[in-house]
Design a protein around this motif. Structure first.
Motif, mmCIF file in Angstrom:
data_model
loop_
_atom_site.group_PDB
_atom_site.id
_atom_site.type_symbol
_atom_site.label_atom_id
_atom_site.label_comp_id
_atom_site.label_asym_id
_atom_site.label_seq_id
_atom_site.Cartn_x
_atom_site.Cartn_y
_atom_site.Cartn_z
ATOM 1 N N LEU A 125 -3.507 32.521 -73.905
ATOM 2 C CA LEU A 125 -3.408 31.713 -75.109
ATOM 3 C C LEU A 125 -3.900 30.299 -74.865
ATOM 4 O O LEU A 125 -4.553 29.693 -75.718
ATOM 5 C CB LEU A 125 -1.953 31.668 -75.583
ATOM 6 N N MET A 126 -3.579 29.756 -73.677
ATOM 7 C CA MET A 126 -3.994 28.391 -73.375
ATOM 8 C C MET A 126 -5.507 28.301 -73.255
ATOM 9 O O MET A 126 -6.108 27.314 -73.690
ATOM 10 C CB MET A 126 -3.313 27.908 -72.098
ATOM 11 N N VAL A 127 -6.137 29.346 -72.683
ATOM 12 C CA VAL A 127 -7.600 29.345 -72.618
ATOM 13 C C VAL A 127 -8.171 29.375 -74.023
ATOM 14 O O VAL A 127 -9.137 28.670 -74.345
ATOM 15 C CB VAL A 127 -8.087 30.553 -71.788
ATOM 16 N N LEU A 128 -7.539 30.167 -74.906
ATOM 17 C CA LEU A 128 -7.993 30.244 -76.301
ATOM 18 C C LEU A 128 -7.863 28.882 -76.980
ATOM 19 O O LEU A 128 -8.787 28.426 -77.676
ATOM 20 C CB LEU A 128 -7.149 31.292 -77.034
ATOM 21 N N VAL A 129 -6.715 28.217 -76.784
ATOM 22 C CA VAL A 129 -6.508 26.899 -77.391
ATOM 23 C C VAL A 129 -7.538 25.904 -76.870
ATOM 24 O O VAL A 129 -8.074 25.090 -77.624
ATOM 25 C CB VAL A 129 -5.072 26.408 -77.101
ATOM 26 N N ALA A 130 -7.843 25.984 -75.554
ATOM 27 C CA ALA A 130 -8.844 25.070 -75.000
ATOM 28 C C ALA A 130 -10.195 25.292 -75.660
ATOM 29 O O ALA A 130 -10.883 24.330 -76.023
ATOM 30 C CB ALA A 130 -8.947 25.273 -73.487
ATOM 31 N N GLY A 131 -10.569 26.570 -75.853
ATOM 32 C CA GLY A 131 -11.838 26.858 -76.528
ATOM 33 C C GLY A 131 -11.845 26.328 -77.948
ATOM 34 O O GLY A 131 -12.829 25.745 -78.413
ATOM 35 N N GLY B 257 -9.984 16.617 -81.366
ATOM 36 C CA GLY B 257 -10.123 17.617 -80.315
ATOM 37 C C GLY B 257 -11.133 17.077 -79.329
ATOM 38 O O GLY B 257 -11.363 15.874 -79.287
ATOM 39 N N GLY B 258 -11.731 17.941 -78.551
ATOM 40 C CA GLY B 258 -12.787 17.473 -77.663
ATOM 41 C C GLY B 258 -12.581 17.897 -76.230
ATOM 42 O O GLY B 258 -11.624 18.608 -75.904
ATOM 43 N N ALA B 259 -13.511 17.447 -75.378
ATOM 44 C CA ALA B 259 -13.572 17.960 -74.014
ATOM 45 C C ALA B 259 -12.352 17.567 -73.204
ATOM 46 O O ALA B 259 -11.819 18.382 -72.453
ATOM 47 C CB ALA B 259 -14.839 17.460 -73.339
ATOM 48 N N PHE B 260 -11.887 16.324 -73.324
ATOM 49 C CA PHE B 260 -10.790 15.889 -72.469
ATOM 50 C C PHE B 260 -9.506 16.647 -72.797
ATOM 51 O O PHE B 260 -8.799 17.095 -71.894
ATOM 52 C CB PHE B 260 -10.569 14.379 -72.601
ATOM 53 N N GLN B 261 -9.224 16.800 -74.079
ATOM 54 C CA GLN B 261 -8.020 17.530 -74.465
ATOM 55 C C GLN B 261 -8.121 18.995 -74.040
ATOM 56 O O GLN B 261 -7.158 19.570 -73.524
ATOM 57 C CB GLN B 261 -7.798 17.431 -75.980
ATOM 58 N N ALA B 262 -9.303 19.602 -74.281
ATOM 59 C CA ALA B 262 -9.475 21.006 -73.901
ATOM 60 C C ALA B 262 -9.346 21.165 -72.386
ATOM 61 O O ALA B 262 -8.706 22.106 -71.902
ATOM 62 C CB ALA B 262 -10.837 21.500 -74.379
ATOM 63 N N GLY B 263 -9.939 20.217 -71.638
ATOM 64 C CA GLY B 263 -9.839 20.283 -70.181
ATOM 65 C C GLY B 263 -8.398 20.152 -69.714
ATOM 66 O O GLY B 263 -7.974 20.825 -68.770
ATOM 67 N N ALA B 264 -7.632 19.281 -70.399
ATOM 68 C CA ALA B 264 -6.236 19.099 -70.008
ATOM 69 C C ALA B 264 -5.432 20.376 -70.246
ATOM 70 O O ALA B 264 -4.564 20.728 -69.440
ATOM 71 C CB ALA B 264 -5.620 17.940 -70.787
ATOM 72 N N VAL B 265 -5.741 21.084 -71.348
ATOM 73 C CA VAL B 265 -5.027 22.340 -71.607
ATOM 74 C C VAL B 265 -5.380 23.374 -70.544
ATOM 75 O O VAL B 265 -4.504 24.088 -70.032
ATOM 76 C CB VAL B 265 -5.344 22.855 -73.025
ATOM 77 N N LEU B 266 -6.671 23.450 -70.184
ATOM 78 C CA LEU B 266 -7.088 24.371 -69.118
ATOM 79 C C LEU B 266 -6.368 24.042 -67.815
ATOM 80 O O LEU B 266 -5.879 24.927 -67.108
ATOM 81 C CB LEU B 266 -8.596 24.257 -68.892
#
Lengths: 92, 234
Positions: free
Chosen positions: B114-120, B131-140
């Motif tokens: 689910l976390m990978v999905l949220v990051a995507g 949203g964006g790269a930093f937030q997605a990277g932090a979730v990953l």
């Protein structure tokens, strides 16, 4: 009156909670407690940004400020405790 | 107690530090109030140029197009920090996974996809909403930390070549696309019709590498000694 309605009781409580958790995180003698209070502060800060209508900063604060930094600090506290325990066992 | 003079001196030092901090805060506040009002209205300029940026969300447009240089340096600093940590040396110890409770393991199994999905989603949403790269990277990275705590990921005692290349990939891709702009006359000047696609490519690379770098700050380190009292295994 409308200006007062914009800033309600919730915001005042939020500001007080921010100041309180920040002070207690700095003043707590126990590192673990200070770290947990720091995470609480980060989540409250994210709420404050949400009230200020800055959703980008909410995401960054919650994910990086509270989540990752909190996890790193907890990890560091764990390492420090393990080292102290090892030293106590050596001294015995 | 014999320590009372020392305690008195440390109290004096404390109040001196408090006084200095208050003085610094006052000086900063005075300097802020003394600043002249900005002569240009930046939000207006961003809104006027938003169409040409390739994305629809003003924050992403500023971070990756108008002020892309700052973001480029940010990822470079993060990469350097992790490289410094790895270079400072990690205790070369066998990396046994941590003993974790079965509850945590089940939770990590359910949450990680689910976390990978949220990051995507966050990565894709960055073009037109918060949203964006930093937030997605932090979730990953958070997913990585969770998997580490549940005992599915070993610590990085000695990262291999593939991992090191993956760490640098986001920065290298950003730098390559930034250098592409040199043919147009300046660093980071994207060709206008393909700006959106280039920004998405940069953000995808950044998300991937940032997830690894931020997780690496947690994963790279000496192995924690296993607790004898904890754990769910009898």
């Amino acid at each position: 009156m409308t200006e007062l309605a914009d800033f309600g009781v919730f915001d005042v409580l939020l500001a007080l909670a921010l100041l309180g958790s920040a002070w207690r995180a700095l003043a707590a003698p126990d590192l673990f407690k200070a770290t947990v209070l720091f995470i609480v502060f980060g989540l409250l800060m994210a709420l404050a940004w949400a009230r200020l209508a800055a959703p980008d900063i909410v995401l960054a604060e919650a994910a990086i400020g509270a989540g990752l930094t909190g996890a790193l600090l907890l990890d560091a506290v764990g390492h420090l405790r393990a080292r102290r325990r090892a030293r106590e066992e050596d001294g015995r | 107690m014999s320590g009372s003079p020392g305690a008195g001196r440390s109290r004096i030092v404390t109040w001196a530090v408090v006084g200095l901090c208050l003085g610094l805060a006052g000086a900063l506040a005075w300097a802020m109030l003394d600043l002249p009002a900005p002569s240009t209205r930046l939000p207006g300029q961003v809104a006027a140029q938003l169409e040409r940026s390739g994305v629809e969300h003003p924050v992403t447009a500023v971070l990756l197009n108008f002020r892309g240089y700052d973001t480029l340096l940010e990822i470079a600093v993060l990469l350097l920090a992790l490289l410094g940590m790895l270079a400072a040396g990690v205790a070369p110890r066998a990396s046994a996974p941590l003993g974790a409770s079965s509850m945590l393991a089940a939770l990590a199994r359910a949450l990680a996809p689910l976390m990978v999905l949220v990051a995507g989603y966050l990565l894709w949403a960055g073009a037109f909403r918060p949203g964006g790269a930093f937030q997605a990277g932090a979730v990953l990275a958070a997913a990585g930390v969770l998997l580490r705590l549940a005992g599915f990921l070993p610590a990085w005692t000695r990262p291999g070549a593939a991992l090191r290349m993956a760490l640098a990939a986001g920065f290298a891709l950003f730098l390559a696309i930034a250098a592409l702009g040199l043919t147009e006359g300046a660093l980071l000047r994207y060709p206008e019709p393909s700006a959106g696609a280039l920004i998405l490519a940069i953000e995808s690379g950044l998300t991937f590498s940032l997830g690894l770098i931020l997780a690496g700050l947690f994963l790279a380190g000496p192995e924690l000694p296993r607790r004898e009292d904890g754990g769910g295994t009898p």
